[in-house]
Design a protein around this motif. Structure first.
Motif, PDB file in Angstrom:
ATOM      1  N   ASP A 194       0.827  -1.205   0.000  1.00  0.00           N
ATOM      2  CA  ASP A 194       0.000   0.000   0.000  1.00  0.00           C
ATOM      3  C   ASP A 194       0.862   1.256   0.000  1.00  0.00           C
ATOM      4  O   ASP A 194       0.453   2.296  -0.536  1.00  0.00           O
ATOM      5  CB  ASP A 194      -0.917   0.016   1.222  1.00  0.00           C
ATOM      6  CG  ASP A 194      -1.938  -1.101   1.196  1.00  0.00           C
ATOM      7  OD1 ASP A 194      -2.329  -1.523   0.092  1.00  0.00           O
ATOM      8  OD2 ASP A 194      -2.337  -1.564   2.275  1.00  0.00           O
ATOM      9  N   ALA A 195       2.040   1.188   0.635  1.00  0.00           N
ATOM     10  CA  ALA A 195       2.865   2.390   0.787  1.00  0.00           C
ATOM     11  C   ALA A 195       4.335   2.012   0.774  1.00  0.00           C
ATOM     12  O   ALA A 195       4.702   0.847   1.010  1.00  0.00           O
ATOM     13  CB  ALA A 195       2.515   3.119   2.082  1.00  0.00           C
ATOM     14  N   LEU A 196       5.174   3.008   0.527  1.00  0.00           N
ATOM     15  CA  LEU A 196       6.624   2.826   0.447  1.00  0.00           C
ATOM     16  C   LEU A 196       7.312   3.918   1.248  1.00  0.00           C
ATOM     17  O   LEU A 196       6.941   5.091   1.162  1.00  0.00           O
ATOM     18  CB  LEU A 196       7.084   2.885  -1.016  1.00  0.00           C
ATOM     19  CG  LEU A 196       8.585   2.937  -1.304  1.00  0.00           C
ATOM     20  CD1 LEU A 196       9.271   1.653  -0.858  1.00  0.00           C
ATOM     21  CD2 LEU A 196       8.835   3.194  -2.793  1.00  0.00           C
ATOM     22  N   VAL A 197       8.340   3.529   2.020  1.00  0.00           N
ATOM     23  CA  VAL A 197       9.211   4.470   2.713  1.00  0.00           C
ATOM     24  C   VAL A 197      10.615   4.282   2.156  1.00  0.00           C
ATOM     25  O   VAL A 197      11.151   3.167   2.188  1.00  0.00           O
ATOM     26  CB  VAL A 197       9.200   4.233   4.239  1.00  0.00           C
ATOM     27  CG1 VAL A 197      10.210   5.155   4.928  1.00  0.00           C
ATOM     28  CG2 VAL A 197       7.806   4.448   4.813  1.00  0.00           C
ATOM     29  N   VAL A 198      11.206   5.350   1.630  1.00  0.00           N
ATOM     30  CA  VAL A 198      12.519   5.269   0.985  1.00  0.00           C
ATOM     31  C   VAL A 198      13.546   5.970   1.882  1.00  0.00           C
ATOM     32  O   VAL A 198      13.480   7.182   2.097  1.00  0.00           O
ATOM     33  CB  VAL A 198      12.505   5.920  -0.412  1.00  0.00           C
ATOM     34  CG1 VAL A 198      13.848   5.708  -1.103  1.00  0.00           C
ATOM     35  CG2 VAL A 198      11.380   5.345  -1.259  1.00  0.00           C
ATOM     36  N   CYS A 199      14.498   5.183   2.395  1.00  0.00           N
ATOM     37  CA  CYS A 199      15.577   5.692   3.255  1.00  0.00           C
ATOM     38  C   CYS A 199      16.905   5.279   2.629  1.00  0.00           C
ATOM     39  O   CYS A 199      17.577   4.356   3.109  1.00  0.00           O
ATOM     40  CB  CYS A 199      15.453   5.132   4.671  1.00  0.00           C
ATOM     41  SG  CYS A 199      13.897   5.485   5.493  1.00  0.00           S
TER      42      CYS A 199
END
Length: 383
Positions: A194-199
């Protein structure tokens, strides 16, 4: 194929914290990392990082730091690991230096306990230091250090214990987002969520190329020396952490001896790196670099300038104004980004993880992050 609630790309300091906070909220989390857990190829390594509250970079960081301190204690309790040690800290230099004047501004604006010491008082309290007669220091009792590798390991272990699926040695090749969710492609396959966190750390310009951020990656070196006469005077109970601004704005920072007689004392230049990329960084340490560092120690902390033990290269990913980038992606509401921590981000790891979980799940956060907007003028002005 299993569907996830959130994929976290990059499991260094910020990404591991995001994975933990998301898993703690009951979300199905997939974490992807190009190297192994708690690796030494980016920025989250080196045994120690300074933490402090009288923040010379900008008083706007102080509320985040106060929350970070609460979360450091919680992370240490939950993981059973030694993650934070308060040693006190000296922010030293001439009264009008960035380090001293900026620290004093933050301390006064937020009512933080502190003392302002003149050169004689610095020498009396801390005889290892050799300040110039016109130098002063802001002393902060709440300053100290955090452990980067142990922190990443703690976040990963807690995230996995809460059900997060963590995949290592699987770098993200590309990602896409639309109204239905996100797709993340690696060499092993494509994952959907559903969602993406890019670090992405130093790889930000590759994974976030569409943002056009003017990021510059720098190579920096951390050094360890065996003190003359032994480590006893340099133990954490006797020596504070310090950041010392010297002539021409050169800043040097250092730590007490943390790991016994074989660990030595750690010291480094702050903001004196050379431009590189994560693929071309020179990890070899040059004799001239060791000599230069030893010369600075001889002038200001001479007993620390004993036998050279080791050194390690790491990377800063800098923005032009040296403030972070933390936000929902301006073109993709299902994507949250965190990058450009500019060499001073690790102390914020627990609160950044909390912020990223907020943004990924609700699109907003109660924490003050306007300073980190990717659309701010410092990042969008023509160059």
């Amino acid at each position: 194929m299993r569907a996830y609630d959130v994929i976290v790309a990059g499991l260094g300091g910020m990404g591991s914290s995001a994975a933990y906070h998301l898993a703690a909220r009951g979300r199905r989390v997939l974490g992807l990392e190009r190297f192994g857990p708690a690796h030494d190829q980016g920025a989250s390594h080196g045994g120690s990082r300074i933490t402090r509250q009288s923040y010379f970079e900008d008083p706007a960081y102080v509320p985040l730091l106060l929350r970070a301190y609460e979360l450091w204690d919680k992370l240490a309790r939950d993981s059973g690991r030694d993650l934070i040690t308060l040693t006190g800290g000296l922010m030293a230099g001439r009264p009008d230096s960035v380090v001293v004047a900026g620290s004093l501004r933050s301390a006064r604006e937020w009512g933080l306990p502190h003392e302002l010491l003149d050169a004689a008082e610095i020498r009396r309290r801390y005889p290892l230091f050799r300040p110039e007669p016109d130098e002063v220091a802001l002393y902060e009792d709440k300053a100290g250090l955090v452990r980067p590798e142990a922190t990443v390991e703690a976040n990963l272990a807690l995230a996995a214990g809460l059900g997060a699926e963590l995949r290592f040695h699987e770098p993200v090749v590309s990602w896409s987002a639309d109204g239905a969710g996100v797709a993340v492609r690696t060499a092993a396959g494509t994952y959907r969520a559903d969602a993406l966190v890019v670090c992405p750390g130093p790889w930000a310009s590759r994974l976030l190329a569409d943002l056009g951020l003017p990021l510059v990656v720098e190579r920096h070196v951390q050094f360890w020396f065996a003190p003359r006469g032994g480590v006893e005077p340099f133990l954490p109970a006797r020596q504070p952490i310090y950041i010392w601004e010297q002539s021409a704005g050169i800043q040097v920072y250092g730590f007490p001896a943390l790991d016994g007689p074989d660990g030595g004392v750690k010291v480094a230049f702050f903001r004196r790196g050379e431009v590189t990329t994560p693929d071309t960084i020179d990890r070899a340490i040059r004799p001239r670099e060791i000599e230069d560092m030893a010369a600075h120690l001889e002038a200001r902390l001479p007993d620390a300038a004993g036998r050279f033990l080791r050194a390690k290269a790491c990377m800063y990913t800098n923005t032009p104004d040296e403030h972070f980038v933390i936000a929902r992606h301006p073109a993709h509401e299902r994507v949250t980004v965190a990058c450009g921590f500019s060499g001073h981000g690790f102390k914020f790891v627990p609160v950044v993880g909390e912020i990223l979980a907020d943004l990924a799940l609700t699109g907003s956060t109660p924490h003050p992050i306007a300073l980190f907007d990717p659309a701010r003028a410092a990042l969008t002005a023509p160059r």
